[in-house]
Design an enzyme around this catalytic site. Sequence first.
Site, PDB file in Angstrom:
ATOM      1  CG  ASP A  99      59.117  24.720  -2.408  1.00 24.83           C
ATOM      2  OD1 ASP A  99      59.536  23.409  -3.455  1.00 24.83           O
ATOM      3  OD2 ASP A  99      58.121  25.187  -1.858  1.00 24.83           O
ATOM      4  CG  ASP A 101      56.767  23.724  -7.455  1.00 22.89           C
ATOM      5  OD1 ASP A 101      56.586  22.390  -6.142  1.00 22.89           O
ATOM      6  OD2 ASP A 101      55.585  24.319  -7.601  1.00 22.89           O
ATOM      7  CG  ASP A 304      57.708  29.736  -2.165  1.00 22.75           C
ATOM      8  OD1 ASP A 304      57.447  30.218  -2.966  1.00 22.75           O
ATOM      9  OD2 ASP A 304      57.233  28.574  -1.083  1.00 22.75           O
TER      10      ASP A 304
END
Lengths: 411, 346
Positions: A99, A101, A304
Amino acid sequence: MGEEKREATLRYLRSKFAQYYQTRPLHLPPRFGRREFGFILFEGGFVLRHLGFPKEATLYRYIRSKSPAHVYHSAAYYETPGAPTMAEKGWMGADLIFDLDADHIPGWQKMGYPGMLEAVKGQVIRLIDDFLVGDLGFREDDLRIAFSGARGYHIHIRDPRVFTLESHERREIVDYITGTGLDLQLVGRREPFEERTFGGQTRTLKRFRIPMASDPGWRGRTTRGISQWLETLSELPEEQAIEALRQLEGVGPKRAQKIYGTLQRLGTDGTRARVETGHLEFFPPGSGASLVAQGVEYAKGATDEPVSSDTKRLIRLMGSLHGKTGFSVVPLTREELDAFDPLTDAVPALYEHEKIRVETPQAIVTDMMGETFNLEPGQNSVPEYLAIFLMCRGMATLASGMAGDATEGPT
Amino acid sequence: MLAMYPFLAEASRYIRDQGLSLEEVLDHRAFQGARNWARERVFTSLETGDLPNPPLSRSAECLEALYAYPLARILVSCVGDGFLVRRFALAEADLARRRLSRESDDFLLAASHALGLDALRDGAFRLHFSDFLRATRQLRGKEWKLINQPVREGFVLLSRDRFLRVVEGHLRNRFEAELPLEVNPTLLRAFEEEVIELHTALRDRRSRLQGEDLGTIRVTNFPPCMEKLLATVLASENVSHPGRFALVSFMNNIGLGFDEIYQIFASVPDFRESVTRYQIEHITGQISGTVYTAPECSTMKSYGICPGPDRLCETITHPLSYYRKKTRMSGTAKKAPADRPAKAAS
């Protein structure tokens, strides 16, 4: 914001989301029946989880009846996904998830939404090309990429060899990507290269060597990082290049000037040829270690950590809508990713271009569908797709007098 | 050959084809040697971990060696103790590595395939990184971190020596995961004497370890991470939530009680009595009964509360091991006074 307006706004969004789910837009994960599902509703903040669905039809029925703001499924698959506690579920394995972001990008707060989306995409491409497909050798077929619906991207890896990796081992993969725990001795050190005898005394001469650019793993990667960083440096005006060099630890104005001089003398190709064959000794003595540190910094990827190492986490279902933006979680191939523009391509076709009236307490400047919107505080008429985005973000409410039911269409 | 590697599927197939049940084997006088050998293996793995590796030349010896392995596993299972399982797995894996180290590259590669490893050989050995990660689960030095491996196209390049270590790690995990096996009353009866002896040996060992109290709490023996967290708290500065959790659980693990920990936190600026009390009570197990253990080094690093290792840190993977080691080294450990309540990570 008045309670009534809030209610009308939520009603509008719920009904629009319900309409969207009529189009069967979901991309269900493999081993669908073994996954746990979770939902967040527009009215309630907590996750409804520990739900399993034996068949696609039951899931659609559930989603259409609740019209949830967010839909998730587990990366893991279980013996009994619907069991109320983790222990009773019986963990069998999990996809490996990455992930990325916008908040992993340095300086993202100052970029503005389109800028941060672009920067994240660059990092995702690098994560895939350099690390996941590059070093770790995953095939593109084993990789599912998705725009998260907000500020980032998810990558689902469905290679059976990684299913049973535990949390600690997944963290090792994250460390590999983020450059954590690298043994600096492996990527640059002083090595003896000649012995000289003078007046009966033997001295060993040492010089700073780095690995070949073609070496596997982080050895080659670091060297390539140094080489690429120096290349970007040589394209900068002198003043800026020297300023960048001075940011390195142990490099003062004099040494920065010297390094810059060396770069000029050797030229881009000359520098590259030397660095990529493991030579750094033509730079001023003592600058090797800081150049290596910079190379590592430049070669690092981002992802992440907790998302990848948590083997029981829920992740957004592809094809579902993100309740904080109204965008859809768009599945992408690596090829599609290049041209993907969330502000156009993640807007569901169902959202109308016709205008509806909303109230925006603050001035708003935003891009969407290739247009820039400049909204004053107060009532504004905007295309429905923008209205949905703003209402989901909590930046707008439906103007009074607007029908709270999207199925009747905007007026 | 099978006798040297009794854990291979082929070996268990051979035994199965003989058509003898384990109960029969245990009863049979001809298998007395195998049984003695099994007993020896289990005791040695508990005591020194250094299993003998005699040459197997006569076929009778081979047969004994072959049967000794399943018998030893049954004996371990009869005791059913986690610590014994780990010692046994460690010793068996070590023996297997020593034996494999004398084989050819081809044999080693074939054996790794038989064990389910995704390995190749072209010059060096190559192992898929996912197998590498699983097999090195219990090896925590930086030379085993994935980032420090030459990884290419999904495979980790390994010298023969390192490949052997990885195979050993894989076997160790496998042995640990397989044991204890289910045992029936007949087997339990057959090993009755040995089981009692092993239980006694384990009990002795435990009481020896528990007698070694950590003494009075010495902050000078704290690892750098805990020292820093404590200093931050004592300076009345805020500590992140994971930081608090780590410090409280650590202090609790080394023997500080609720009151002592509470006193320390009372100086924190955002001290809110009820919250702090609840947090400490929760971590020290006064609420749910679950006593939390301080996070291990890799977790501390992920939380960003590892200030960077010192030299002793390089030898450990858990802040508590650091404290125990340093306490032992500095001679500040002493026998537990009788009035001190039982405590520490157990």
